[in-house]
Design a protein around this motif. Structure first.
Motif, PDB file in Angstrom:
ATOM      1  N   LEU A 135       0.836  -1.201   0.000  1.00 27.51           N
ATOM      2  CA  LEU A 135       0.000   0.000   0.000  1.00 27.51           C
ATOM      3  C   LEU A 135       0.870   1.250   0.000  1.00 27.51           C
ATOM      4  N   THR A 136       0.420   2.265  -0.685  1.00 22.65           N
ATOM      5  CA  THR A 136       1.103   3.558  -0.647  1.00 22.65           C
ATOM      6  C   THR A 136       0.291   4.578   0.147  1.00 22.65           C
ATOM      7  N   ARG A 137      -0.886   4.167   0.578  1.00 20.52           N
ATOM      8  CA  ARG A 137      -1.762   5.029   1.375  1.00 20.52           C
ATOM      9  C   ARG A 137      -2.281   4.251   2.565  1.00 20.52           C
ATOM     10  N   ASP A 138      -2.634   4.966   3.580  1.00 19.44           N
ATOM     11  CA  ASP A 138      -3.268   4.360   4.744  1.00 19.44           C
ATOM     12  C   ASP A 138      -4.690   3.971   4.373  1.00 19.44           C
ATOM     13  N   LEU A 139      -5.205   2.934   5.027  1.00 20.40           N
ATOM     14  CA  LEU A 139      -6.580   2.489   4.758  1.00 20.40           C
ATOM     15  C   LEU A 139      -7.598   3.599   4.998  1.00 20.40           C
ATOM     16  N   SER A 140      -7.288   4.519   5.896  1.00 23.82           N
ATOM     17  CA  SER A 140      -8.214   5.619   6.181  1.00 23.82           C
ATOM     18  C   SER A 140      -8.305   6.612   5.027  1.00 23.82           C
ATOM     19  N   GLU A 141      -7.366   6.544   4.101  1.00 25.42           N
ATOM     20  CA  GLU A 141      -7.345   7.445   2.947  1.00 25.42           C
ATOM     21  C   GLU A 141      -7.964   6.817   1.700  1.00 25.42           C
ATOM     22  N   LEU A 142      -8.401   5.584   1.804  1.00 26.34           N
ATOM     23  CA  LEU A 142      -8.980   4.886   0.657  1.00 26.34           C
ATOM     24  C   LEU A 142     -10.439   4.567   0.915  1.00 26.34           C
ATOM     25  N   THR A 143     -11.296   4.951  -0.019  1.00 25.06           N
ATOM     26  CA  THR A 143     -12.717   4.631   0.092  1.00 25.06           C
ATOM     27  C   THR A 143     -13.068   3.526  -0.903  1.00 25.06           C
ATOM     28  N   LEU A 144     -14.226   2.953  -0.695  1.00 19.04           N
ATOM     29  CA  LEU A 144     -14.721   1.983  -1.670  1.00 19.04           C
ATOM     30  C   LEU A 144     -14.878   2.623  -3.044  1.00 19.04           C
ATOM     31  N   LEU A 145     -15.227   3.913  -3.066  1.00 22.37           N
ATOM     32  CA  LEU A 145     -15.346   4.621  -4.340  1.00 22.37           C
ATOM     33  C   LEU A 145     -13.985   4.736  -5.025  1.00 22.37           C
ATOM     34  N   ASP A 146     -12.926   4.985  -4.264  1.00 19.91           N
ATOM     35  CA  ASP A 146     -11.580   5.037  -4.843  1.00 19.91           C
ATOM     36  C   ASP A 146     -11.236   3.717  -5.530  1.00 19.91           C
ATOM     37  N   VAL A 147     -11.515   2.610  -4.852  1.00 18.24           N
ATOM     38  CA  VAL A 147     -11.218   1.295  -5.414  1.00 18.24           C
ATOM     39  C   VAL A 147     -12.070   1.063  -6.667  1.00 18.24           C
ATOM     40  N   HIS A 148     -13.343   1.418  -6.588  1.00 12.92           N
ATOM     41  CA  HIS A 148     -14.241   1.281  -7.746  1.00 12.92           C
ATOM     42  C   HIS A 148     -13.678   2.039  -8.949  1.00 12.92           C
ATOM     43  N   ARG A 149     -13.250   3.251  -8.730  1.00 13.39           N
ATOM     44  CA  ARG A 149     -12.705   4.058  -9.836  1.00 13.39           C
ATOM     45  C   ARG A 149     -11.420   3.453 -10.379  1.00 13.39           C
ATOM     46  N   ALA A 150     -10.555   2.947  -9.484  1.00 13.66           N
ATOM     47  CA  ALA A 150      -9.292   2.351  -9.919  1.00 13.66           C
ATOM     48  C   ALA A 150      -9.517   1.080 -10.732  1.00 13.66           C
ATOM     49  N   LEU A 151     -10.648   0.451 -10.532  1.00 14.44           N
ATOM     50  CA  LEU A 151     -10.986  -0.757 -11.290  1.00 14.44           C
ATOM     51  C   LEU A 151     -11.636  -0.424 -12.630  1.00 14.44           C
ATOM     52  N   GLY A 152     -11.679   0.840 -12.970  1.00 17.74           N
ATOM     53  CA  GLY A 152     -12.230   1.258 -14.263  1.00 17.74           C
ATOM     54  C   GLY A 152     -13.697   1.613 -14.227  1.00 17.74           C
ATOM     55  N   GLU A 153     -14.228   1.857 -13.036  1.00 17.79           N
ATOM     56  CA  GLU A 153     -15.627   2.229 -12.848  1.00 17.79           C
ATOM     57  C   GLU A 153     -16.577   1.267 -13.573  1.00 17.79           C
ATOM     58  N   PRO A 154     -16.510  -0.017 -13.208  1.00 16.48           N
ATOM     59  CA  PRO A 154     -17.428  -0.963 -13.867  1.00 16.48           C
ATOM     60  C   PRO A 154     -18.878  -0.612 -13.596  1.00 16.48           C
ATOM     61  N   ALA A 155     -19.741  -1.026 -14.491  1.00 16.27           N
ATOM     62  CA  ALA A 155     -21.175  -0.762 -14.336  1.00 16.27           C
ATOM     63  C   ALA A 155     -21.657  -1.318 -13.004  1.00 16.27           C
ATOM     64  N   VAL A 156     -22.473  -0.552 -12.314  1.00 17.88           N
ATOM     65  CA  VAL A 156     -22.956  -0.998 -11.010  1.00 17.88           C
ATOM     66  C   VAL A 156     -24.276  -1.753 -11.106  1.00 17.88           C
ATOM     67  N   PHE A 157     -24.949  -1.652 -12.239  1.00 17.62           N
ATOM     68  CA  PHE A 157     -26.211  -2.355 -12.429  1.00 17.62           C
ATOM     69  C   PHE A 157     -26.170  -3.148 -13.732  1.00 17.62           C
ATOM     70  N   ALA A 158     -26.801  -4.301 -13.726  1.00 16.21           N
ATOM     71  CA  ALA A 158     -26.906  -5.114 -14.939  1.00 16.21           C
ATOM     72  C   ALA A 158     -28.100  -4.678 -15.788  1.00 16.21           C
ATOM     73  N   LEU A 159     -29.000  -3.924 -15.201  1.00 12.02           N
ATOM     74  CA  LEU A 159     -30.170  -3.442 -15.940  1.00 12.02           C
ATOM     75  C   LEU A 159     -29.750  -2.402 -16.962  1.00 12.02           C
ATOM     76  N   GLY A 160     -30.526  -2.280 -18.011  1.00 11.30           N
ATOM     77  CA  GLY A 160     -30.227  -1.254 -18.994  1.00 11.30           C
ATOM     78  C   GLY A 160     -31.373  -1.084 -19.966  1.00 11.30           C
ATOM     79  N   PRO A 161     -31.308  -0.032 -20.768  1.00 11.69           N
ATOM     80  CA  PRO A 161     -32.374   0.220 -21.742  1.00 11.69           C
ATOM     81  C   PRO A 161     -32.352  -0.804 -22.869  1.00 11.69           C
ATOM     82  N   SER A 162     -33.463  -0.896 -23.554  1.00 13.15           N
ATOM     83  CA  SER A 162     -33.613  -1.796 -24.695  1.00 13.15           C
ATOM     84  C   SER A 162     -33.291  -1.039 -25.972  1.00 13.15           C
TER      85      SER A 162
END
Length: 145
Positions: free
Chosen positions: A65-92
């Motif tokens: 780690l280069t940061r303390d756990l207190s400096e990392l949010t779940l959103l940070d990890v989500h963004r670092a993973l390429g911001e995958p879609a959070v829902f499988a639902l979608g328009p037709s």
């Protein structure tokens, strides 16, 4: 459709790394996640590119780690993973000229956008240290206070 568990899995790894306070090799992380070290390196690369981990090659190397756990949010990890879609639902897109389909798609898109905004905001409030505090004890180390 399979769910994307990378956020949960990588958060799990990062918390272990923070609690253990040292390097973890791709091989050890792969055992933790029941996957291949190549998959670990590819996934950890996004975290490295965002400055959350670093890697060292050779004997005694690995990911740290280069940061303390207190400096990392779940959103940070989500963004670092390429911001995958959070829902499988979608328009037709079966009948793009159909006014009924357009109406359904508009309502669905608005609802999904609103729900995603709420979810991402919540992920931004949860640090990995918050989650680590829920862990009784890992590898002889107490969770951060």
């Amino acid at each position: 459709m399979r769910s994307d568990s990378r956020l949960a899995r990588m958060s799990h790894v990062l918390i272990h790394m923070g609690l253990r306070g040292g390097n973890e090799t791709s091989e050890v992380i792969a055992l933790m996640l029941n996957t291949n070290p190549v998959v670990v390196r590819r996934t950890m690369a996004g975290l490295r590119d965002h400055g959350y981990v670093r890697s060292e090659k050779g004997h005694g190397g690995g990911w740290s780690l280069t940061r303390d756990l207190s400096e990392l949010t779940l959103l940070d990890v989500h963004r670092a993973l390429g911001e995958p879609a959070v829902f499988a639902l979608g328009p037709s897109v079966d009948h793009p000229d159909c006014p009924v389909e357009s109406s359904v798609n508009a309502a669905l898109t608005r609802a999904l956008h609103d729900a995603e905004a709420v979810l991402l905001a919540e992920l931004g409030h949860v640090t990995l240290a918050d989650l680590a505090r829920d862990v009784p004890q890992v590898s002889g180390r107490r969770p951060p206070a």
